[in-house]
Design a protein around this motif. Structure first.
Motif, PDB file in Angstrom:
ATOM      1  N   UNK A  52       0.867  -1.080  -0.026  1.00 30.49           N
ATOM      2  CA  UNK A  52       0.060  -0.172   0.051  1.00 30.49           C
ATOM      3  C   UNK A  52       0.963   1.323   0.094  1.00 30.49           C
ATOM      4  N   UNK A  53       0.334   2.269  -0.814  1.00 24.06           N
ATOM      5  CA  UNK A  53       1.067   3.669  -0.678  1.00 24.06           C
ATOM      6  C   UNK A  53       0.053   4.779  -0.347  1.00 24.06           C
ATOM      7  N   UNK A  54       0.224   5.252   0.839  1.00 23.68           N
ATOM      8  CA  UNK A  54      -0.859   6.527   1.184  1.00 23.68           C
ATOM      9  C   UNK A  54      -0.128   7.857   1.262  1.00 23.68           C
ATOM     10  N   UNK A  55      -0.756   8.727   0.633  1.00 21.79           N
ATOM     11  CA  UNK A  55      -0.368  10.051   0.981  1.00 21.79           C
ATOM     12  C   UNK A  55      -1.483  11.113   0.943  1.00 21.79           C
ATOM     13  N   UNK A  56      -1.476  12.016   2.000  1.00 21.96           N
ATOM     14  CA  UNK A  56      -2.580  12.904   2.248  1.00 21.96           C
ATOM     15  C   UNK A  56      -2.044  14.419   2.566  1.00 21.96           C
ATOM     16  N   UNK A  57      -2.461  15.334   1.911  1.00 23.83           N
ATOM     17  CA  UNK A  57      -2.086  16.852   2.023  1.00 23.83           C
ATOM     18  C   UNK A  57      -3.415  17.607   2.144  1.00 23.83           C
ATOM     19  N   UNK A  58      -2.886  18.796   2.765  1.00 28.81           N
ATOM     20  CA  UNK A  58      -3.822  20.038   2.433  1.00 28.81           C
ATOM     21  C   UNK A  58      -3.110  21.296   2.257  1.00 28.81           C
ATOM     22  N   UNK A  59      -3.814  22.409   1.554  1.00 30.73           N
ATOM     23  CA  UNK A  59      -3.353  23.358   1.013  1.00 30.73           C
ATOM     24  C   UNK A  59      -4.146  24.481   1.192  1.00 30.73           C
TER      25      UNK A  59
END
Length: 298
Positions: A52-59
């Motif tokens: 699994x590869x998980x990325x999460x961001x906000x801007x």
């Protein structure tokens, strides 16, 4: 559509897209890790062959930008990538879902409208009138994937790509181009978006996004695979706290509050898929983005 290649080479386009999308985003805005990143960055499957590869961001204008990739050796590769604006903006939701097995790739790529564009003509005019060249460019290269019900169409736009094709290197090169073109358009829309100051309109946007998240969390077609790979409890957390984060915080309405037609006599949700509405064998929008579903509906 033909060419050389196979599932392993095809899936690499998903990682390439995630990398390129993040690069493009950073050229335009400052990304900060989303709170969900820490919890889900190290997802462990029940078997040693799945990664699994998980990325999460906000801007500044983006409430959540997140990506999930799944690779199961010599079996399946999955991409689930989405971008949600802050409620002060009524931006469409960028949505890219792709599932590749050794025999086929299944793709849904869209700028999901926050509001029903058959009812909200001004919203359609604002965001989709100038986007029709996107689908005109790709509709032959990534043809309509066959019968789909109006249930599934309820959050789609006229530029949606819904396609099933052979997972060759050539076909996934086309898919990569489509993914990048659509995402760059979404980034441009975000750049141009003007912050809403009317509290009632912000609340309307928030509820519209929550309605979308509630639908997707309940109807996620990838849930059975997630449950198989990481167990039911972890799969539920991944769906509600990562993929569709906000479903538990942006609003308090339930799935049946938004979609009462799915209520069973005992008050539970009818889990049957594609139970409501006509089905469409071909693209149900014309070249101008007008809904023309009906001629071949069954």
């Amino acid at each position: 559509m033909s060419g050389g290649g196979g599932v392993l080479g095809a899936g690499s386009s998903y990682h390439r897209f995630v990398h390129s999308a993040m690069e493009q985003t950073r050229l335009r805005t400052a990304l900060a890790p989303h709170p969900s990143q820490e919890k889900f960055k190290c997802i462990k499957a029940n078997d040693d062959s799945t990664v699994f590869g998980a990325l999460s961001f906000s801007a500044p204008k983006v409430r959540l930008l997140r990506s999930l990739t799944i690779e199961k050796e010599n079996s399946v590769q999955v991409l689930d990538f989405a971008a949600f604006s802050e409620p002060e903006y009524d931006l469409p939701i960028f949505c890219a879902n792709a599932f590749t097995s050794p025999v086929q790739s299944i793709v849904v790529l869209d700028l999901n409208p926050l509001y029903d564009i058959t009812l909200y003509k001004d919203y359609k005019e604002k965001y989709f009138r100038n986007l029709m060249p996107l689908i005109q460019k790709y509709s032959e290269l990534l043809p309509w994937g066959g019968k789909i019900t109006s249930e599934s169409l309820r959050f789609f736009s006229p530029v949606v790509i819904w396609s099933i094709f052979e997972p060759t290197e050539q076909n996934h090169h086309v898919l990569y181009s489509a993914l990048m073109d659509y995402y760059k358009v979404w980034l441009e829309l975000a750049d141009q978006a003007i912050k809403e100051n009317d509290a009632s309109k912000i609340a309307h946007n928030r509820e519209a996004q929550h309605r979308y998240l509630t639908w997707r969390a309940e109807k996620d077609p990838g849930y059975p695979l997630l449950k198989k790979l990481i167990g039911e409890s972890h799969a539920k957390d991944l769906v509600t706290e990562f993929l569709f984060e906000g479903v538990n915080s942006l609003g308090s309405k339930s799935f049946l509050d938004y979609f009462p037609e799915y209520a069973r006599d005992d008050g539970t949700v009818n889990k049957k898929r594609s139970m409501i509405g006509k089905s469409f064998e071909t693209r149900p929008w014309d070249a101008d983005g007008e809904f023309i579903g009906g001629d071949d509906a069954g």
